[in-house]
Structures are given as structure tokens and as C-alpha cells.
Design an enzyme around this catalytic site. Structure first.
Site, short mmCIF file in Angstrom:
data_model
loop_
_atom_site.label_atom_id
_atom_site.label_comp_id
_atom_site.label_asym_id
_atom_site.label_seq_id
_atom_site.Cartn_x
_atom_site.Cartn_y
_atom_site.Cartn_z
N LYS A 296 2.01 24.85 -4.23
CA LYS A 296 0.81 24.21 -3.67
C LYS A 296 1.00 22.69 -3.70
O LYS A 296 0.32 21.96 -4.42
CB LYS A 296 -0.44 24.61 -4.45
CG LYS A 296 -0.79 26.08 -4.31
CD LYS A 296 -2.05 26.42 -5.09
CE LYS A 296 -2.41 27.90 -4.96
NZ LYS A 296 -3.62 28.25 -5.75
N LYS B 118 4.66 39.14 -4.37
CA LYS B 118 3.23 38.93 -4.61
C LYS B 118 2.42 40.03 -3.94
O LYS B 118 2.96 40.92 -3.28
CB LYS B 118 2.83 37.53 -4.14
CG LYS B 118 3.66 36.41 -4.80
CD LYS B 118 3.03 35.06 -4.67
CE LYS B 118 1.89 34.91 -5.64
NZ LYS B 118 1.30 33.54 -5.61
N ARG C 116 0.81 -1.20 0.00
CA ARG C 116 0.00 0.00 0.00
C ARG C 116 0.86 1.27 0.00
O ARG C 116 0.55 2.24 -0.71
CB ARG C 116 -0.95 -0.01 1.20
CG ARG C 116 -1.82 1.24 1.37
CD ARG C 116 -2.40 1.79 0.10
NE ARG C 116 -3.11 0.79 -0.72
CZ ARG C 116 -3.38 0.95 -2.00
NH1 ARG C 116 -3.01 2.05 -2.63
NH2 ARG C 116 -4.01 0.00 -2.67
N ASP D 52 -1.60 38.23 -12.70
CA ASP D 52 -2.47 37.46 -11.81
C ASP D 52 -3.93 37.74 -12.10
O ASP D 52 -4.40 38.88 -12.01
CB ASP D 52 -2.16 37.81 -10.35
CG ASP D 52 -2.95 36.97 -9.37
OD1 ASP D 52 -3.01 35.73 -9.57
OD2 ASP D 52 -3.53 37.53 -8.43
N GLU E 233 4.48 40.17 -9.20
CA GLU E 233 3.08 39.94 -9.57
C GLU E 233 2.36 41.27 -9.70
O GLU E 233 2.52 42.17 -8.87
CB GLU E 233 2.42 39.09 -8.48
CG GLU E 233 0.93 38.85 -8.68
CD GLU E 233 0.31 38.12 -7.50
OE1 GLU E 233 0.54 36.90 -7.40
OE2 GLU E 233 -0.37 38.76 -6.67
#
Length: 278
Positions: A131, A163, A96, A212, A191
Site C-alpha cells: 500500500k 490471498k 519544495r 487475516d 492467507e
């Protein structure tokens, strides 16, 4: 096997208590040997052999793991992706955990391959983001490459990426430009959320600009804007782009499209491990 992969595999095996497989201990003779086959149950792109092989090696280094398809290769439903030969008890104990790694990473590679195919021939490269699943970043980013994408920064130390929250914390885009030295700006990605913000960067050109949540029309306008600059930055497009919409954003002049869902939302590729008849 490097130390990072060893720690990751050891943690996964400890989580599953592979050292104390109650069922296998009761039913499988300690000296029994056999051959197991990992088979794809759906079409996709394989990734994760390093981790799957490491699982069995950590349980018993006499186990032989042979790849039927290499990382980055496509499989059809029913294709053999690997065979595992050796003592049956550790093969069953690691089943597994090995499939979890292989299925998860193959799922990332498979989804990436679909995004890459959707922009093929446009000159735009699909990028991943940060992410990622905690602890799995390096393997998931490898899977993106296996699927035909490319890697954005590996971590926060890898590059300067300004950002919206950095801009807000600094007090505005003008202050960001003032705070960064010319050589830092030249190596930074910034950004922007509007054409007006983009225009502020004309004289202090970063090496890359991230557009963005721009719509395709605004992206085309942004490309025209930077074409007139003294030094043209790379253009990255980001924000809510799906497999269904990605081709509309791969416009001329767009160098990269970054897609968080490659690693945050990819479904695992369905794989199974079965013992061959003895």
C-alpha cells in the site's frame, strides 16, 4: 545516483517547473550564493536524504548537501537535519520538491518507529505492505527500515502470496493446495481467514501463514495449532491493526505484524528550509 531515483526526481522537478521559477528569476541574481538550513519543526525519524540531495544535484551539481542527521536518526523540534550551500537560484527552485520527499519519507519512518516501539521486546517484527504511493515504493520501503520495521515483498514477482481473492478465483483452498507443487508451497505464504482454513494447511505447510483479521484470542489459538504441525510455519498477523492496538496482537509465536498504514496513512514530518543571513 541510480537511474530509478533520477527518473523519479526529474519527474518531480518537471511537475513543479523548477526550470522556470518565475519568482526566483525576477528577484535573485544568477550569481548569488548562500547557505540554507533544513530544520525539523516536530520530533521524528529522518528518512529521504538520498532523494532530497538528488533534487539539488539535478538542478546544479555544485550545490553541497550536508546531512545534519542521518537517515534512521531521531530529531527533535528545532534540530538541523541538513544544510545546503551553493547558488541560491537552484536552491530556491528545488526547495519544495526536496522537502516533499524528505517530509513524506520521514513521516513514514516516524510512524514505523512508533509501531516498532509498541512491540519492542515481544519478538514480533513490524512489516510494511504494497500500500505504497505509486512511484515511491522503493523509497517508502527504505523509510520503513529507517524507522525500525522490515520489508514485506517488494512487488508481485517477489514471492507467491495467496490471498482470499486468489483462493476464490482458484475455487477454494483445497484446489490452491492441489495446484501448487510441493516446492512452491514450501516457499509460499497463504492467507487464512479462520481456524478451519488454517487446519487445512497442516500437511501442506507453507513457509508462512497470514492470519487475516483474527482477534487476539483466535491468534493465540492459531499459534497453538501450528505448534503441533510437522513443520511450523512463520506466523504473520494482518488486518486493521492500529498503533493503539498493535501491542495486543504481538503475542508469543507471532513473527510478523503487517501494517498498511505505515505507508498509506503516515502524515509527513514537518520540515522547513530557511536561508541563513548573509
Amino acid at each position: 545516483m541510480d537511474r530509478e531515483l533520477r527518473r523519479l526526481v526529474d519527474g518531480a522537478l518537471a511537475e513543479d517547473r523548477a526550470d522556470a521559477d518565475a519568482t526566483t528569476t525576477l528577484l535573485v541574481d544568477a550569481g548569488a550564493r548562500g547557505l540554507a538550513v533544513i530544520t525539523a519543526k516536530a520530533p521524528g525519524v529522518i528518512s529521504g536524504h538520498r532523494a532530497a540531495e538528488a533534487v539539488f544535484a539535478r538542478l546544479d551539481d555544485s550545490i553541497r548537501y550536508r546531512r545534519g542527521r542521518e537517515d534512521g536518526e531521531r530529531v527533535a523540534a528545532g534540530d538541523r537535519t541538513a544544510t545546503i550551500e551553493g547558488p541560491l537560484a537552484p536552491i530556491l527552485a528545488g526547495e519544495r520538491t526536496a522537502l516533499n520527499f524528505l517530509g513524506r519519507l520521514s513521516g513514514v519512518a516516524t510512524l514505523t518507529s512508533r509501531f516498532a516501539a509498541a512491540v519492542d521486546g515481544t519478538g514480533t517484527t513490524i512489516l510494511d505492505t504494497r500500500k505504497t504511493t505509486p512511484g515511491l515504493r522503493r523509497l517508502e520501503k527504505e523509510a520503513v527500515v529507517h524507522g525500525g520495521g522490515a520489508n514485506h515483498r517488494a512487488n508481485l514477482a517477489a514471492m507467491v502470496l495467496v490471498k482470499e481473492n486468489h483462493i476464490a478465483a482458484a475455487g477454494g483452498l483445497g484446489l490452491v493446495i492441489a495446484l501448487l507443487k510441493p516446492e512452491e508451497l514450501a516457499a509460499a505464504e497463504i492467507e487464512v481467514s479462520s481456524l478451519a482454513e488454517l487446519a487445512e494447511l497442516r500437511e501442506a505447510t507453507p513457509f508462512r501463514v497470514m492470519l487475516d483479521n483474527f482477534d487476539p484470542g483466535s491468534i493465540a489459538a492459531a499459534v497453538r495449532e501450528v505448534e503441533s504441525w510437522p513443520r511450523r510455519p512463520e506466523i504473520e498477523v494482518s488486518g486493521g491493526i492500529t498503533l493503539e492496538s498493535v501491542a495486543r496482537y504481538a503475542l508469543p509465536g507471532v513473527d510478523f505484524i503487517s501494517v498498511g498504514s505505515l505507508t498509506s496513512s503516515a502524515p509527513s514530518l514537518d520540515l522547513s528550509l530557511t536561508l541563513e543571513a548573509r
